[in-house]
Write a protein that holds these residues in place. Structure first.
Motif, PDB file in Angstrom:
ATOM      1  N   PHE A 171      -2.216  11.998 -12.309  1.00 52.17           N
ATOM      2  CA  PHE A 171      -2.366  10.866 -10.598  1.00 52.17           C
ATOM      3  C   PHE A 171      -1.253  10.337 -10.097  1.00 52.17           C
ATOM      4  N   PHE A 172      -0.366   9.837 -11.511  1.00 53.52           N
ATOM      5  CA  PHE A 172       1.439  10.206 -11.087  1.00 53.52           C
ATOM      6  C   PHE A 172       2.218  10.712  -9.897  1.00 53.52           C
ATOM      7  N   THR A 173       2.238  10.973  -8.251  1.00 53.24           N
ATOM      8  CA  THR A 173       2.499  11.291  -7.345  1.00 53.24           C
ATOM      9  C   THR A 173       4.039  11.386  -7.295  1.00 53.24           C
ATOM     10  N   TYR A 174       4.503  12.452  -7.648  1.00 48.39           N
ATOM     11  CA  TYR A 174       6.485  13.031  -7.641  1.00 48.39           C
ATOM     12  C   TYR A 174       6.914  14.494  -7.432  1.00 48.39           C
ATOM     13  N   LYS A 175       6.869  14.467  -5.871  1.00 45.14           N
ATOM     14  CA  LYS A 175       6.414  16.225  -5.563  1.00 45.14           C
ATOM     15  C   LYS A 175       8.498  16.703  -5.656  1.00 45.14           C
ATOM     16  N   GLU A 176       8.791  16.299  -6.081  1.00 44.59           N
ATOM     17  CA  GLU A 176      10.338  15.857  -6.620  1.00 44.59           C
ATOM     18  C   GLU A 176      10.246  17.458  -7.509  1.00 44.59           C
ATOM     19  N   ILE A 177       9.319  16.689  -8.507  1.00 45.34           N
ATOM     20  CA  ILE A 177       9.484  17.483  -9.042  1.00 45.34           C
ATOM     21  C   ILE A 177       7.893  17.807 -10.311  1.00 45.34           C
ATOM     22  N   GLY A 178       7.071  18.244  -9.336  1.00 42.10           N
ATOM     23  CA  GLY A 178       6.172  18.674  -9.070  1.00 42.10           C
ATOM     24  C   GLY A 178       4.570  18.646 -10.118  1.00 42.10           C
ATOM     25  N   VAL A 235       6.522  13.857 -17.580  1.00 44.10           N
ATOM     26  CA  VAL A 235       6.981  13.045 -16.741  1.00 44.10           C
ATOM     27  C   VAL A 235       8.212  12.618 -17.279  1.00 44.10           C
ATOM     28  N   LYS A 236       8.035  11.979 -18.790  1.00 41.92           N
ATOM     29  CA  LYS A 236       9.274   9.864 -19.271  1.00 41.92           C
ATOM     30  C   LYS A 236      10.660  11.473 -19.321  1.00 41.92           C
ATOM     31  N   GLU A 237      10.785  12.746 -19.476  1.00 46.86           N
ATOM     32  CA  GLU A 237      11.956  13.173 -19.928  1.00 46.86           C
ATOM     33  C   GLU A 237      12.580  13.412 -18.599  1.00 46.86           C
ATOM     34  N   LYS A 238      11.369  13.541 -17.332  1.00 46.31           N
ATOM     35  CA  LYS A 238      12.304  13.903 -15.721  1.00 46.31           C
ATOM     36  C   LYS A 238      12.883  11.778 -16.231  1.00 46.31           C
ATOM     37  N   ILE A 239      11.521  11.150 -16.598  1.00 45.91           N
ATOM     38  CA  ILE A 239      12.518   9.731 -15.651  1.00 45.91           C
ATOM     39  C   ILE A 239      13.611   8.834 -16.905  1.00 45.91           C
ATOM     40  N   ASP A 299      12.005   4.874  -9.033  1.00 47.24           N
ATOM     41  CA  ASP A 299      11.612   4.078  -9.002  1.00 47.24           C
ATOM     42  C   ASP A 299       9.642   3.569  -9.668  1.00 47.24           C
ATOM     43  N   VAL A 300      10.099   3.869 -10.842  1.00 38.87           N
ATOM     44  CA  VAL A 300       8.989   4.366 -11.537  1.00 38.87           C
ATOM     45  C   VAL A 300       8.075   2.603 -11.544  1.00 38.87           C
ATOM     46  N   GLU A 301       8.574   2.151 -11.695  1.00 43.05           N
ATOM     47  CA  GLU A 301       7.419   0.874 -11.304  1.00 43.05           C
ATOM     48  C   GLU A 301       6.615   0.238  -9.817  1.00 43.05           C
ATOM     49  N   ILE A 350       6.229   3.205  -8.625  1.00 40.51           N
ATOM     50  CA  ILE A 350       5.561   3.568  -8.270  1.00 40.51           C
ATOM     51  C   ILE A 350       3.521   3.827  -9.292  1.00 40.51           C
ATOM     52  N   ILE A 351       4.073   3.364  -9.704  1.00 40.51           N
ATOM     53  CA  ILE A 351       3.239   2.301 -11.314  1.00 40.51           C
ATOM     54  C   ILE A 351       2.563   1.574 -10.645  1.00 40.51           C
ATOM     55  N   GLY A 352       2.997   0.322  -9.512  1.00 43.61           N
ATOM     56  CA  GLY A 352       2.215  -0.418  -9.563  1.00 43.61           C
ATOM     57  C   GLY A 352       1.814  -0.064  -8.524  1.00 43.61           C
ATOM     58  N   ALA A 353       2.098   0.734  -6.868  1.00 46.74           N
ATOM     59  CA  ALA A 353       1.014   1.093  -6.104  1.00 46.74           C
ATOM     60  C   ALA A 353       0.032   2.155  -6.514  1.00 46.74           C
ATOM     61  N   LEU A 354       0.084   2.720  -7.634  1.00 46.84           N
ATOM     62  CA  LEU A 354      -0.923   3.457  -8.590  1.00 46.84           C
ATOM     63  C   LEU A 354      -2.328   2.973  -8.774  1.00 46.84           C
ATOM     64  N   LYS A 355      -1.760   0.818  -9.036  1.00 53.15           N
ATOM     65  CA  LYS A 355      -2.566   0.614  -9.356  1.00 53.15           C
ATOM     66  C   LYS A 355      -3.523  -0.162  -8.702  1.00 53.15           C
ATOM     67  N   SER A 356      -2.975  -0.239  -7.748  1.00 51.35           N
ATOM     68  CA  SER A 356      -3.721  -0.806  -6.239  1.00 51.35           C
ATOM     69  C   SER A 356      -4.023   0.641  -5.325  1.00 51.35           C
ATOM     70  N   ARG A 357      -4.038   0.932  -5.999  1.00 47.99           N
ATOM     71  CA  ARG A 357      -4.556   2.352  -4.619  1.00 47.99           C
ATOM     72  C   ARG A 357      -5.646   2.204  -5.751  1.00 47.99           C
ATOM     73  N   THR A 358      -5.636   2.595  -6.817  1.00 49.29           N
ATOM     74  CA  THR A 358      -7.514   2.945  -7.373  1.00 49.29           C
ATOM     75  C   THR A 358      -7.993   1.781  -7.492  1.00 49.29           C
ATOM     76  N   LYS A 359      -7.575   0.391  -6.990  1.00 48.01           N
ATOM     77  CA  LYS A 359      -8.509  -1.082  -6.774  1.00 48.01           C
ATOM     78  C   LYS A 359      -8.986  -0.823  -5.377  1.00 48.01           C
ATOM     79  N   SER A 360      -8.070  -0.483  -4.413  1.00 46.09           N
ATOM     80  CA  SER A 360      -8.756  -0.610  -2.957  1.00 46.09           C
ATOM     81  C   SER A 360      -9.549   0.985  -2.706  1.00 46.09           C
ATOM     82  N   PHE A 361      -9.377   2.089  -3.556  1.00 43.40           N
ATOM     83  CA  PHE A 361      -9.744   3.530  -3.311  1.00 43.40           C
ATOM     84  C   PHE A 361     -11.585   2.759  -3.777  1.00 43.40           C
ATOM     85  N   ILE A 362     -11.613   2.363  -5.412  1.00 40.04           N
ATOM     86  CA  ILE A 362     -12.655   2.335  -5.724  1.00 40.04           C
ATOM     87  C   ILE A 362     -13.507   1.271  -5.649  1.00 40.04           C
TER      88      ILE A 362
END
Length: 484
Positions: A148-155, A311-315, A322-324, A326-338
């Motif tokens: 679910f972690f989307t970062y197109k630069e690393i695919g 992903v950890k290796e790329k980080i 901006d990992v924090e 991205i993770i925060g936005a994913l949590k928000s998206r999960t809550k709002s979408f559901i």
């Protein structure tokens, strides 16, 4: 080609050089007047005259590397590799065997998996019934492995797309006609798709709803289920007509399947919406689980599946920043979408589960009411947990409305119309009147807390006072007096 520089350049070349240049790079020469929209995928992904733009290919770059650096393209960058993989599946190899190739290892990006699944989906009519069934089952059973972690630069970030691929495969491969093919799409034949979705008949052990929402997959499995349901909705466009017709006829054999999509979608999505809400009721409402807290507890490992180490290796290498956030936005998206998919009652590029009643054929928004009961009585209720005050304000902070501001682009502001797409206004007012003083006494704006909502950031310090201001002016609507 039409520039003066090109004309002058060509004058310096021999006839043979011009011939070679045109044969390799010139669109009109290379395709011999073929209509561009009808170009086969293999051509679009291999000819140098297709590069970027509507082709989304980088063929010219590969040719130039070969010419200048004598650098042979990697196998997994070539369309032919994926085409051969698809043909291997058609010839009898299982998808599991094909994905054992090193090019599909979890230590690499998801790009190779995406390329293969797109080719499979676009060529789905080539597969026979048993092969198609295996492909669908494989995706249902492994979607949680993807990111679910989307970062197109690393695919990475393929999991979002896989729900759509499942709907496409069901539409073309989730049924067969009397000849074992996928040609005669009568109502009787395509009804098998609904059996897939609801886990009936020979698909009772591999039902889409039951598999995607397996309890061990947690709320991200619930997210997958709601995303799949949304992709099924006829008013979102697309061409999954067999799937949409099967859902309509399964719930109501007399349902119309032609006409305005806004009318058709109501009957089509009724049964699947009720089934999905029943799953949510059994797994979360009855068990008093707070989905907002569960979303906040999600980690990088939860969002990245079997690509966690990649992903950890790329980080660690600095390729992901901006990992924090991205993770925060994913949590928000999960809550709002559901909460939005379950609680809204709108028909707008998808119909909310909240439009329907939990059972029956009436459209009295009973699911919306029950979702409000759950949110206010479980997720926001301070008697259940003192942190539920924060669940409440955080929920409002991730549901701002977009407006055109004084500067460039959009601004995001608290807005009652946005809040009440899910929350019933009278319930919201009653809650605020009851707990307003207790919430304000916490002095939350003094805390240095930032909420990442994808398109914007909201802070307790700056934005909570504005949220309070919107809530403070709300009043319960009084019924209008009837004229006598």
């Amino acid at each position: 080609k039409n520039s003066s520089q090109y004309t002058e350049y060509v004058k310096l070349l021999s006839e043979n050089q011009v011939f070679l240049l045109n044969k390799v790079f010139d669109l009109e020469t290379r395709l011999d007047k073929t209509i561009i929209d009808g170009v086969p995928d293999e051509v679009r992904h291999s000819y140098a005259c297709f590069n970027g733009g509507w082709t989304n290919a980088r063929n010219l770059e590969e040719y130039l590397k070969l010419i200048v650096k004598l650098s042979k393209p990697q196998k997994d960058t070539q369309y032919r590799f994926y085409l051969n993989c698809k043909n291997e599946i058609i010839a009898g190899k299982s998808i599991e065997e094909v994905l054992l190739k090193e090019q599909f290892a979890y230590s690499k990006s998801e790009n190779n998996h995406e390329q293969l699944w797109r080719i499979i989906t676009n060529s789905s009519y080539e597969f026979d019934g048993p092969t198609g069934e295996n492909l669908i089952i494989y995706l249902l059973n492994t979607i949680q492995n993807y990111s679910f972690f989307t970062y197109k630069e690393i695919g990475v970030g393929l999991r979002d797309d896989l729900d759509f691929f499942i709907t496409k495969l069901l539409d073309t491969l989730g049924w067969t006609d009397k000849k074992g093919k996928h040609y005669d799409n009568t109502d009787e034949n395509v009804t098998e798709i609904a059996e897939w979705v609801f886990g009936e008949g020979k698909h009772s052990k591999n039902g889409v709803i039951a598999t995607l929402a397996k309890e061990e997959r947690g709320i991200l499995g619930l997210y997958d289920l709601l995303a799949f349901r949304l992709f099924c909705s006829a008013d979102r466009g697309g061409d999954i007509f067999n799937l949409q017709r099967a859902l309509s006829k399964h719930g109501n054999p007399f349902a119309q399947t032609e006409g305005s999509t806004k009318d058709l979608v109501i009957e089509e999505m009724r049964e699947i919406s009720q089934k999905v809400f029943q799953v949510f009721t059994d797994q979360y409402i009855v068990k008093n689980k707070n989905v907002l807290e569960l979303a906040d507890a999600l980690s990088l490992a939860d969002f990245t599946g079997k690509y966690h180490n990649f992903v950890k290796e790329k980080i660690a290498s600095g390729d992901v920043k901006d990992v924090e956030e991205i993770i925060g936005a994913l949590k928000s998206r999960t809550k709002s979408f559901i909460t939005y998919q379950l609680g809204n009652s709108l028909i707008s590029s998808g119909i909310g589960c909240g439009f329907y009643d939990p059972i029956g054929k009436e459209n009295d928004r009973g699911i919306k009411t029950k979702m409000n009961d759950y949110l206010f009585d479980e997720c926001f209720n301070p008697d259940k947990s003192p942190t539920n005050y924060e669940c409440f304000v955080d929920y409002l902070l991730i549901n701002f409305a977009s407006v055109f501001g004084s500067g460039p682009g959009l601004s995001w502001v608290p807005n009652i119309d946005e809040f009440t797409k899910v929350l019933e206004q009278d319930r919201l007012i009653a809650y605020w009147q009851k707990y307003r003083d207790a919430i304000k006494a916490l002095d939350l704006p003094a805390r240095e807390k930032t909420i990442y909502a994808g398109n914007y950031k909201a802070t307790y310090k700056k934005d909570l006072p504005e949220v309070y201001g919107v809530l403070d002016v709300l009043k319960v609507k009084t019924p209008e007096k009837k004229l006598t």
